[in-house]
Design an enzyme around this catalytic site. Structure first.
Site, mmCIF file in Angstrom:
data_model
loop_
_atom_site.group_PDB
_atom_site.id
_atom_site.type_symbol
_atom_site.label_atom_id
_atom_site.label_comp_id
_atom_site.label_asym_id
_atom_site.label_seq_id
_atom_site.Cartn_x
_atom_site.Cartn_y
_atom_site.Cartn_z
ATOM 1 N N TYR A 33 -20.702 52.045 -17.595
ATOM 2 C CA TYR A 33 -20.776 52.457 -16.196
ATOM 3 C C TYR A 33 -22.163 52.236 -15.624
ATOM 4 O O TYR A 33 -23.118 51.958 -16.355
ATOM 5 C CB TYR A 33 -20.336 53.919 -16.043
ATOM 6 C CG TYR A 33 -21.364 54.951 -16.464
ATOM 7 C CD1 TYR A 33 -21.671 55.162 -17.807
ATOM 8 C CD2 TYR A 33 -22.033 55.723 -15.521
ATOM 9 C CE1 TYR A 33 -22.600 56.119 -18.181
ATOM 10 C CE2 TYR A 33 -22.969 56.679 -15.892
ATOM 11 C CZ TYR A 33 -23.249 56.880 -17.216
ATOM 12 O OH TYR A 33 -24.168 57.817 -17.594
ATOM 13 N N LYS A 151 -25.011 51.531 -21.663
ATOM 14 C CA LYS A 151 -24.620 52.652 -20.791
ATOM 15 C C LYS A 151 -23.116 52.921 -20.897
ATOM 16 O O LYS A 151 -22.344 52.567 -20.005
ATOM 17 C CB LYS A 151 -25.046 52.367 -19.347
ATOM 18 C CG LYS A 151 -25.124 53.619 -18.483
ATOM 19 C CD LYS A 151 -25.929 53.355 -17.235
ATOM 20 C CE LYS A 151 -25.886 54.490 -16.226
ATOM 21 N NZ LYS A 151 -26.371 55.768 -16.707
ATOM 22 N N GLU A 183 -35.193 61.056 -24.468
ATOM 23 C CA GLU A 183 -35.031 61.045 -23.008
ATOM 24 C C GLU A 183 -34.322 62.318 -22.595
ATOM 25 O O GLU A 183 -34.038 63.176 -23.417
ATOM 26 C CB GLU A 183 -34.242 59.802 -22.573
ATOM 27 C CG GLU A 183 -32.864 59.712 -23.195
ATOM 28 C CD GLU A 183 -32.140 58.393 -22.919
ATOM 29 O OE1 GLU A 183 -32.393 57.744 -21.908
ATOM 30 O OE2 GLU A 183 -31.285 58.037 -23.761
ATOM 31 N N LEU A 207 -31.823 54.806 -22.902
ATOM 32 C CA LEU A 207 -31.317 53.925 -21.853
ATOM 33 C C LEU A 207 -32.518 53.307 -21.131
ATOM 34 O O LEU A 207 -33.496 53.997 -20.835
ATOM 35 C CB LEU A 207 -30.452 54.707 -20.854
ATOM 36 C CG LEU A 207 -29.776 53.779 -19.857
ATOM 37 C CD1 LEU A 207 -28.611 53.040 -20.506
ATOM 38 C CD2 LEU A 207 -29.289 54.534 -18.641
HETATM 39 N N1 PDD Z 1 -27.841 58.452 -15.703
HETATM 40 N N2 PDD Z 1 -31.109 57.960 -19.553
HETATM 41 C C1 PDD Z 1 -29.821 58.336 -19.564
HETATM 42 C C2 PDD Z 1 -29.232 58.855 -20.818
HETATM 43 C C3 PDD Z 1 -29.041 58.215 -18.386
HETATM 44 O O1 PDD Z 1 -27.747 58.570 -18.396
HETATM 45 C C4 PDD Z 1 -29.658 57.729 -17.196
HETATM 46 C C5 PDD Z 1 -28.886 57.544 -15.922
HETATM 47 C C6 PDD Z 1 -31.029 57.378 -17.245
HETATM 48 C C7 PDD Z 1 -31.748 56.839 -16.047
HETATM 49 O O2 PDD Z 1 -31.340 55.525 -15.745
HETATM 50 P P1 PDD Z 1 -31.402 54.955 -14.255
HETATM 51 O O3 PDD Z 1 -32.794 55.150 -13.776
HETATM 52 O O4 PDD Z 1 -31.033 53.543 -14.397
HETATM 53 O O5 PDD Z 1 -30.413 55.789 -13.442
HETATM 54 C C8 PDD Z 1 -31.707 57.482 -18.447
HETATM 55 C C9 PDD Z 1 -26.998 58.307 -14.528
HETATM 56 C C10 PDD Z 1 -27.723 58.537 -13.252
HETATM 57 C C11 PDD Z 1 -25.775 59.198 -14.684
HETATM 58 O O6 PDD Z 1 -25.267 59.242 -15.792
HETATM 59 O O7 PDD Z 1 -25.299 59.784 -13.706
#
Ligand code: PDD
Length: 287
Positions: A33, A151, A183, A207
């Site tokens: 996703y 992801k 993270e 991620l």
């Molecule tokens: N989550 N680390 C994890 C485990 C994440 O699920 C996310 C993003 C990030 C940040 O990635 P980005 O800057 O590309 O959004 C880091 C999204 C927002 C979610 O699951 O809703």
């Protein structure tokens, strides 16, 4: 208002959209996703999300959906139909729905990927009052699988982490493996000491955040030092400031870690400045 969502080539009212019970994501979490934020009706960092989606698909040998090259148009169409000024577009691609449950991947010739997109309306997303007060995090053990750079929709542990945080009176959790922070449950984690930002280096352990890449670039441009390396909870607690980044929170100050205030326990000036720069620059580059 009933949302219009996208499922496999069709725009439908949300209560009419359907996916098979044999869908691989439903049965095996076999899906990936992306979440792209929308500000002023425009998409933030779409290109980065699209590239990461392609990488996630590749890493899992998942066929690229036929609609891949139309994804920008589909995002824009949903934003338009649902009149989204500020919010998010959620996109999910799964390995599709074979005729029966089976651990073996289905034949990509006959089983096409499932593609679902929907919008989430969040008026005033960038002016969240939480950014003014900051969030509290707790630390929990990182027991996720070893390919966190992909992801996937396996979000049970992140979801449990947020519940553990809630139960402890905090807002979110930072995940710790072998004594080092990986993270946040759904965001990347950082601390600031002096003029230096410290965050874990990219690997299969985390991620590769799209917001992370942009924020570190802006930080370097603003003459801040960036150190990508392992760090502990104690280091972050002793820092001047801490923050998280993600597509839905942008740059969000962290003011407390495991009950200990970071700095003076209020959002720091540098994180606030980074948030401002990120929002300004992202709005300018939005499409
Ligand atoms: N989550 N680390 C994890 C485990 C994440 O699920 C996310 C993003 C990030 C940040 O990635 P980005 O800057 O590309 O959004 C880091 C999204 C927002 C979610 O699951 O809703």
């Amino acid at each position: 208002m009933t949302r219009t969502v996208y499922v496999n080539g069709e725009y439908l009212p949300e209560n009419e959209a359907k996916v098979s019970i044999f869908d691989r994501a439903f049965l095996m979490a076999d899906g990936v996703y992306e979440v792209t934020s929308v500000l002023d009706g425009k998409l933030i960092d779409f290109d980065g999300h699209s590239k990461r989606l392609e990488r996630s698909l590749n890493e899992l040998d998942m066929p690229k959906p036929e609609a891949f090259d139309e994804l920008l148009d589909i995002h824009r169409e949903l934003v338009k139909i649902n009149e989204i000024q500020d919010g998010m577009v959620y996109l999910q691609v799964t390995r599709g729905a074979p005729d029966d449950r089976d651990f073996v991947f289905p034949d990509p010739e006959t089983c096409k990927p499932t593609v679902v997109l929907f919008t989430q309306n969040k008026p005033g997303l960038a002016d969240s009052p939480v950014a003014k007060t900051g969030i509290k995090v707790i630390s929990i053990e990182d027991v996720r699988w070893g390919r966190r750079d992909i992801k996937t929709v396996q979000l049970l542990y992140p979801s449990m982490g947020k519940m553990m945080a809630k139960k402890a009176g905090a807002d979110d959790a930072w995940l710790v493996e072998d004594g080092f922070v990986t993270e946040g449950t759904s965001n990347n984690a950082y601390y600031i000491k002096g003029n230096k930002i410290v965050t874990r280096a990219l690997s299969k352990d985390i991620l590769h955040g799209i917001t992370r890449a942009a924020v570190l670039r802006f930080a370097r441009e603003a003459q801040m030092e960036v150190e990508e390396r392992n760090f502990t909870i104690e280091e972050a607690q002793d820092a001047d400031e801490a923050f998280i980044t993600s597509a839905s929170t942008f740059v969000m100050p962290v003011v407390e870690i495991d009950g200990k205030p970071v700095g003076d326990g209020t959002p720091g000036t540098r994180a606030a400045r980074l948030r401002e720069i990120y929002l300004d620059e992202s709005r300018k580059a939005a499409i």
